[in-house]
Design a protein around this motif. Structure first.
Motif, PDB file in Angstrom:
ATOM      1  N   ARG A  39      -9.050  12.667  15.497  1.00 48.89           N
ATOM      2  CA  ARG A  39      -8.982  14.048  15.018  1.00 48.89           C
ATOM      3  C   ARG A  39      -7.733  14.762  15.542  1.00 48.89           C
ATOM      4  O   ARG A  39      -7.156  15.606  14.855  1.00 48.89           O
ATOM      5  N   MET A  40      -7.311  14.423  16.746  1.00 50.13           N
ATOM      6  CA  MET A  40      -6.148  15.075  17.348  1.00 50.13           C
ATOM      7  C   MET A  40      -4.862  14.789  16.580  1.00 50.13           C
ATOM      8  O   MET A  40      -4.013  15.663  16.406  1.00 50.13           O
ATOM      9  N   VAL A  41      -4.694  13.544  16.080  1.00 55.84           N
ATOM     10  CA  VAL A  41      -3.449  13.171  15.394  1.00 55.84           C
ATOM     11  C   VAL A  41      -3.539  13.393  13.890  1.00 55.84           C
ATOM     12  O   VAL A  41      -2.516  13.344  13.192  1.00 55.84           O
ATOM     13  N   GLU A  42      -4.719  13.627  13.384  1.00 52.86           N
ATOM     14  CA  GLU A  42      -4.900  13.800  11.936  1.00 52.86           C
ATOM     15  C   GLU A  42      -4.081  14.995  11.440  1.00 52.86           C
ATOM     16  O   GLU A  42      -4.143  16.087  12.005  1.00 52.86           O
ATOM     17  N   GLY A  43      -3.299  14.751  10.389  1.00 51.62           N
ATOM     18  CA  GLY A  43      -2.461  15.799   9.825  1.00 51.62           C
ATOM     19  C   GLY A  43      -1.076  15.879  10.423  1.00 51.62           C
ATOM     20  O   GLY A  43      -0.240  16.667   9.967  1.00 51.62           O
TER      21      GLY A  43
END
Length: 335
Positions: A321-325
């Protein structure tokens, strides 16, 4: 005896003589390319037997404090056989320069003093040719500073920490944290060097025996105390460091990590060392899976960013979730 076997025996004799506490049989086993443990041990026994024939009573075997069988060799007369190589001296200089670019000033100075002592071991008849080749190699190499933080670590801070670790004493220091400057007294366990240098230590009076990490560049007025430090005998700094991706540790974050790099970057990935205990698994579709266990999600995210959309975080979910996007697909190259 074949010349290469004689050279192997001489190299082994020099290494045994250089170890004051002897060389464990297990270390000699690892020098062998034999396919099984028993075959490697037989090779070790043959080499030790050959050395006994050469050195006689000066070679002995005994057990160390860990119960390992070791070989000992009185080696003062072996110094005449030592021959310094220009590439070895150049490697020392590169290590010194690497430490300097990392602002590890005290370690650089210590290694520089060691280099001077080693050069004095060279026979006078050999020094001129050694210096010529050494200068030639040195002029053809250069250490590039690695991008990233490089805070200066003052020798006045590092020296007392080193003294305390050797003497197993507590230390006190003023520490600049997010809430201002506070005085701390700790039991030092060890030092971890990376982008920054950290002292691993247990706060005096804290419950439990799990240490914290303290940035050394944020310390001032470091003092060695007379009180002994209490370091658990089972603690090992290397094993402790492996629990983090960089230097930061978190029990809540620690767990399995799995990244999958696509086939376009597989060749580059296979040359990378992300973690000391990593598993590199080439997949049938050409991709590469990397697995290890650690904490430090933020530092992992920093390491993954240059790979852009070529990497997928399989686990942990929090890192995914931290690296998503933030996984770009327009970088002109990869690390």
């Amino acid at each position: 005896m074949a010349y290469d076997k004689a050279a192997d025996l001489l190299e082994l004799a020099l290494e045994i003589a250089a170890r004051r506490l002897g060389m464990p049989y297990a270390d000699i086993d690892r020098r062998s390319n034999a396919p099984t443990d028993s075959a490697r041990r037989r090779n070790t026994q043959r080499m030790v037997k050959a050395l006994e024939g050469v050195f006689g009573a000066r070679l002995s075997t005994n057990y160390n404090d860990q119960g390992e069988k070791c070989v000992f060799l009185e080696g003062d007369k072996l110094r005449a056989l030592l021959q310094l190589k220009p590439e070895e001296m150049t490697a020392l200089d590169r290590a010194i320069e690497t430490l300097r670019t990392s602002n590890a000033v005290l370690e650089a100075e210590n290694l520089k003093e060691l280099r001077t002592k080693i050069r004095l071991l060279a026979p006078m008849s050999r020094r001129r040719s050694l210096e010529i080749d050494y200068e030639a190699l040195l002029s053809a190499s250069h250490v590039v500073a690695r991008p990233g933080p490089s805070p200066r670590i003052e020798p006045t801070t590092m020296r007392p920490l080193t003294e305390a670790l050797l003497a197993m004493k507590q230390v006190s220091f003023d520490y600049k944290g997010s809430n201002g400057v506070h005085s701390r007294t700790v039991h030092p366990y060890g030092v971890i060097f990376g982008y920054r240098a950290y002292l691993v230590a247990l706060l005096h009076g804290a419950s439990g025996d799990r240490p914290s990490t303290w940035r050394i560049d944020r310390m001032a007025n470091v003092r060695v105390l007379e009180q002994p430090s209490n370091v658990p005998p089972e603690f090992h700094i290397a094993a402790h460091a492996k629990r983090s991706f960089g230097a930061f540790q978190s029990e809540t974050e620690y767990g399995e990590v799995e990244w999958r790099f696509n086939s376009k970057v597989a060749e580059s990935v296979l040359s990378f060392r992300f973690h000391p205990d990593q598993q590199m698994i080439p997949e049938t579709d050409g991709s590469v899976t990397v697995r290890f266990s650690a904490s430090g999600h933020l530092e992992m995210a920093w390491a993954l960013y240059p790979w852009g959309s070529h990497v997928e975080v399989v686990k942990p979910e929090a890192l995914r979730r931290m690296v998503e996007g933030f996984q770009r697909n327009d970088f002109p190259g990869v690390p």
